[in-house]
Write an enzyme that holds these catalytic residues in place. Structure first.
Site, PDB file in Angstrom:
ATOM      1  N   GLY A   1       2.626   2.473  10.753  1.00 15.68           N
ATOM      2  CA  GLY A   1       3.766   3.580  10.584  1.00 15.68           C
ATOM      3  C   GLY A   1       4.482   3.870  12.093  1.00 15.68           C
ATOM      4  O   GLY A   1       5.121   5.077  12.022  1.00 15.68           O
TER       5      GLY A   1
ATOM      6  N   SER B   1       3.915  -2.052  10.354  1.00 16.10           N
ATOM      7  CA  SER B   1       5.190  -1.924  10.898  1.00 16.10           C
ATOM      8  C   SER B   1       5.955  -3.149  10.253  1.00 16.10           C
ATOM      9  O   SER B   1       6.720  -3.744  11.064  1.00 16.10           O
ATOM     10  CB  SER B   1       5.351  -1.581  12.109  1.00 16.10           C
ATOM     11  OG  SER B   1       5.356  -0.294  12.256  1.00 16.10           O
TER      12      SER B   1
ATOM     13  N   HIS C   1      -9.439   1.145   5.357  1.00 15.91           N
ATOM     14  CA  HIS C   1      -8.309   1.316   6.000  1.00 15.91           C
ATOM     15  C   HIS C   1      -8.454   2.157   7.041  1.00 15.91           C
ATOM     16  O   HIS C   1      -9.274   3.220   6.892  1.00 15.91           O
ATOM     17  CB  HIS C   1      -7.368   1.897   4.880  1.00 15.91           C
ATOM     18  CG  HIS C   1      -5.927   1.727   5.559  1.00 15.91           C
ATOM     19  ND1 HIS C   1      -5.341   2.817   6.160  1.00 15.91           N
ATOM     20  CD2 HIS C   1      -4.720   0.917   5.110  1.00 15.91           C
ATOM     21  CE1 HIS C   1      -4.048   2.522   6.519  1.00 15.91           C
ATOM     22  NE2 HIS C   1      -3.631   1.433   5.858  1.00 15.91           N
TER      23      HIS C   1
ATOM     24  N   GLU D   1      -5.046  -4.936  10.687  1.00 19.17           N
ATOM     25  CA  GLU D   1      -3.993  -3.687  10.966  1.00 19.17           C
ATOM     26  C   GLU D   1      -4.126  -3.339  12.053  1.00 19.17           C
ATOM     27  O   GLU D   1      -5.141  -2.167  12.288  1.00 19.17           O
ATOM     28  CB  GLU D   1      -3.921  -2.829   9.597  1.00 19.17           C
ATOM     29  CG  GLU D   1      -3.594  -3.386   8.509  1.00 19.17           C
ATOM     30  CD  GLU D   1      -3.228  -2.332   7.386  1.00 19.17           C
ATOM     31  OE1 GLU D   1      -2.113  -2.746   6.751  1.00 19.17           O
ATOM     32  OE2 GLU D   1      -3.862  -1.367   7.363  1.00 19.17           O
TER      33      GLU D   1
ATOM     34  N   ASN E   1       0.945  -1.257  -0.082  1.00 22.16           N
ATOM     35  CA  ASN E   1       0.009  -0.151   0.141  1.00 22.16           C
ATOM     36  C   ASN E   1       0.897   1.346  -0.137  1.00 22.16           C
ATOM     37  O   ASN E   1       1.384   1.410   0.951  1.00 22.16           O
ATOM     38  CB  ASN E   1      -0.815  -0.081   1.268  1.00 22.16           C
ATOM     39  CG  ASN E   1      -1.771   1.305   1.432  1.00 22.16           C
ATOM     40  OD1 ASN E   1      -1.744   2.222   0.383  1.00 22.16           O
ATOM     41  ND2 ASN E   1      -2.473   1.327   2.259  1.00 22.16           N
ATOM     42  N   TRP E   2       1.062   1.845  -1.223  1.00 21.51           N
ATOM     43  CA  TRP E   2       1.957   2.925  -1.199  1.00 21.51           C
ATOM     44  C   TRP E   2       1.335   4.412  -0.817  1.00 21.51           C
ATOM     45  O   TRP E   2       2.163   5.184  -0.591  1.00 21.51           O
ATOM     46  CB  TRP E   2       2.437   3.198  -2.850  1.00 21.51           C
ATOM     47  CG  TRP E   2       3.136   2.172  -3.569  1.00 21.51           C
ATOM     48  CD1 TRP E   2       3.516   0.785  -2.994  1.00 21.51           C
ATOM     49  CD2 TRP E   2       3.481   2.096  -4.887  1.00 21.51           C
ATOM     50  NE1 TRP E   2       4.099   0.340  -3.863  1.00 21.51           N
ATOM     51  CE2 TRP E   2       4.201   0.967  -5.097  1.00 21.51           C
ATOM     52  CE3 TRP E   2       3.393   3.198  -5.973  1.00 21.51           C
ATOM     53  CZ2 TRP E   2       4.777   0.771  -6.152  1.00 21.51           C
ATOM     54  CZ3 TRP E   2       3.991   2.856  -7.212  1.00 21.51           C
ATOM     55  CH2 TRP E   2       4.661   1.631  -7.441  1.00 21.51           C
ATOM     56  N   LYS E   3       0.187   4.075  -0.271  1.00 26.85           N
ATOM     57  CA  LYS E   3      -0.511   5.528   0.383  1.00 26.85           C
ATOM     58  C   LYS E   3      -0.432   6.719  -0.593  1.00 26.85           C
ATOM     59  O   LYS E   3      -0.098   6.533  -2.104  1.00 26.85           O
ATOM     60  CB  LYS E   3      -0.014   5.547   1.494  1.00 26.85           C
ATOM     61  CG  LYS E   3      -0.268   4.369   2.416  1.00 26.85           C
ATOM     62  CD  LYS E   3      -0.271   4.362   3.970  1.00 26.85           C
ATOM     63  CE  LYS E   3      -0.102   3.270   4.753  1.00 26.85           C
ATOM     64  NZ  LYS E   3      -0.082   3.286   6.098  1.00 26.85           N
TER      65      LYS E   3
ATOM     66  N   GLU F   1      -6.875   4.780   8.150  1.00 25.77           N
ATOM     67  CA  GLU F   1      -6.585   6.218   7.739  1.00 25.77           C
ATOM     68  C   GLU F   1      -8.000   6.725   6.967  1.00 25.77           C
ATOM     69  O   GLU F   1      -8.156   7.814   7.400  1.00 25.77           O
ATOM     70  CB  GLU F   1      -5.422   6.280   6.963  1.00 25.77           C
ATOM     71  CG  GLU F   1      -4.050   6.083   7.766  1.00 25.77           C
ATOM     72  CD  GLU F   1      -2.891   5.686   6.885  1.00 25.77           C
ATOM     73  OE1 GLU F   1      -3.012   5.440   5.731  1.00 25.77           O
ATOM     74  OE2 GLU F   1      -1.921   4.911   7.461  1.00 25.77           O
TER      75      GLU F   1
ATOM     76  N   GLY G   1       3.172  -1.294   4.432  1.00 22.52           N
ATOM     77  CA  GLY G   1       3.021   0.381   4.119  1.00 22.52           C
ATOM     78  C   GLY G   1       4.319   0.660   3.841  1.00 22.52           C
ATOM     79  O   GLY G   1       4.944   0.524   2.388  1.00 22.52           O
ATOM     80  N   GLY G   2       5.127   1.624   4.500  1.00 21.18           N
ATOM     81  CA  GLY G   2       6.428   2.017   4.056  1.00 21.18           C
ATOM     82  C   GLY G   2       7.291   1.174   3.539  1.00 21.18           C
ATOM     83  O   GLY G   2       7.984   1.637   2.733  1.00 21.18           O
TER      84      GLY G   2
HETATM   85  P1  13P Z   1       3.141   0.428   7.650  1.00 25.12           P
HETATM   86  O1  13P Z   1       3.718  -0.753   6.941  1.00 25.12           O
HETATM   87  O2  13P Z   1       3.766   1.632   7.308  1.00 25.12           O
HETATM   88  O3  13P Z   1       3.122   0.618   9.259  1.00 25.12           O
HETATM   89  O4  13P Z   1       1.820   0.736   7.254  1.00 25.12           O
HETATM   90  C1  13P Z   1       0.739  -0.430   7.191  1.00 25.12           C
HETATM   91  C2  13P Z   1      -0.379  -0.066   6.513  1.00 25.12           C
HETATM   92  O5  13P Z   1      -1.249   0.765   6.912  1.00 25.12           O
HETATM   93  C3  13P Z   1      -0.799  -0.651   5.260  1.00 25.12           C
HETATM   94  O6  13P Z   1      -1.905  -0.581   4.721  1.00 25.12           O
END
Ligand code: 13P
Length: 257
Positions: free
Chosen positions: A180, A220, A100, A174, A9-11, A102, A241-242
């Site tokens: 994050g 993470s 998600h 999640e 997930n590149w956000k 967010e 994510g990251g």
């Molecule tokens: P991180 O891997 O950056 O913690 O993000 C997880 C995430 O929200 C994937 O959708």
């Protein structure tokens, strides 16, 4: 046998040019065919979706796909700034991340809204990657099972009875406190929740359905912790994510499954 899945997930990151470089650098280092039962999914921002779908092109047969990060619950209309499920599909996506944390937190998405989005995604033959997870205070209050059960019962289950042939939602657990933050759920904490989620599905829809749902862990995840998470019996991969923004880390995670 259910699929193993690693989704990135590149956000809200990467220009089309950055996206091209990232997906090429990552694809160059994926050893196809090593794990036949694995799907790798890139979820770039909308502005890069067509481009990334084109680059992965024929690799769909090797289990590489793209997904959107969100869609609207209506098919079309006057919804300035929104993207429909059919637009995602026609941009090459086979998956869409929905619910998600967010989106729940910053865009006020409720379980009911998420359920409507899942419905339209399924109608357009997109596989939803349904996200759920508790906040830190909820875990401290020992309410994490209750919270996840509510999210799944209201957001996902209403759509389970009318799944199109051959399409099965993916679930991503999640925990919000792990996203994050550099803090990861322990393999035991994650396994316990994944088992709980699978049991909810078994109770309502039978063991067959429960056994075929892929349940991913997100929060993470990195190449150092992914191996011990993925070895758990109910953890079928990760929503990353990251680390999905760094080819060497994403590849490290893929190789750890
Ligand atoms: P991180 O891997 O950056 O913690 O993000 C997880 C995430 O929200 C994937 O959708």
């Amino acid at each position: 046998m259910r699929k193993k899945i690693i989704a990135g997930n590149w956000k809200m990151n990467n220009s089309p040019e950055d996206s091209k470089n990232l997906v090429r650098d990552t694809m160059r280092n994926i050893s196809f065919g090593k794990e036949k039962n694995l799907n790798v999914i890139f979820c770039p921002p909308f502005t890069s979706l067509s481009l990334v779908s084109e680059i992965i092109g024929h690799h769909k047969e090797n289990g590489v796909f793209t997904g959107g990060q969100n869609c609207h619950w209506e098919e079309r209309g006057a919804f300035t700034g929104e993207i429909s499920a059919s637009m995602l599909k026609s941009s090459g996506a086979d998956y869409v991340i929905l619910g998600h944390s967010e989106r729940r937190q910053y865009f006020n998405e409720t379980d009911e809204i998420i359920s409507k989005k899942i419905k339209v995604a399924l109608k357009n033959h997109l596989i939803p990657v349904f996200c759920c997870g508790e906040k830190l205070l909820e875990r401290k209050d020992h309410r994490h099972f209750e919270i996840v059960e509510k999210q799944i019962s209201l957001g996902l289950f209403p759509n389970f009875s009318e799944l199109p042939e051959g399409i099965f939602p993916v679930i991503a657990y999640e925990p919000v406190w792990a996203i994050g933050t550099g803090e990861t759920a322990t393999p035991n904490q994650a396994q316990e929740m994944h088992f709980f989620i699978r049991s909810l599905i078994a109770k309502k829809f039978g063991n067959g359905k429960a056994a075929s749902v892929s349940i991913l862990y997100g929060g993470s995840c990195n190449p150092k912790n992914s191996g011990e998470l993925f070895i758990q019996p109910d953890i079928d991969g990760g929503l990353i994510g990251g680390a999905s923004l760094k080819p060497e880390e994403f590849i490290g995670i893929i190789n750890s499954i």
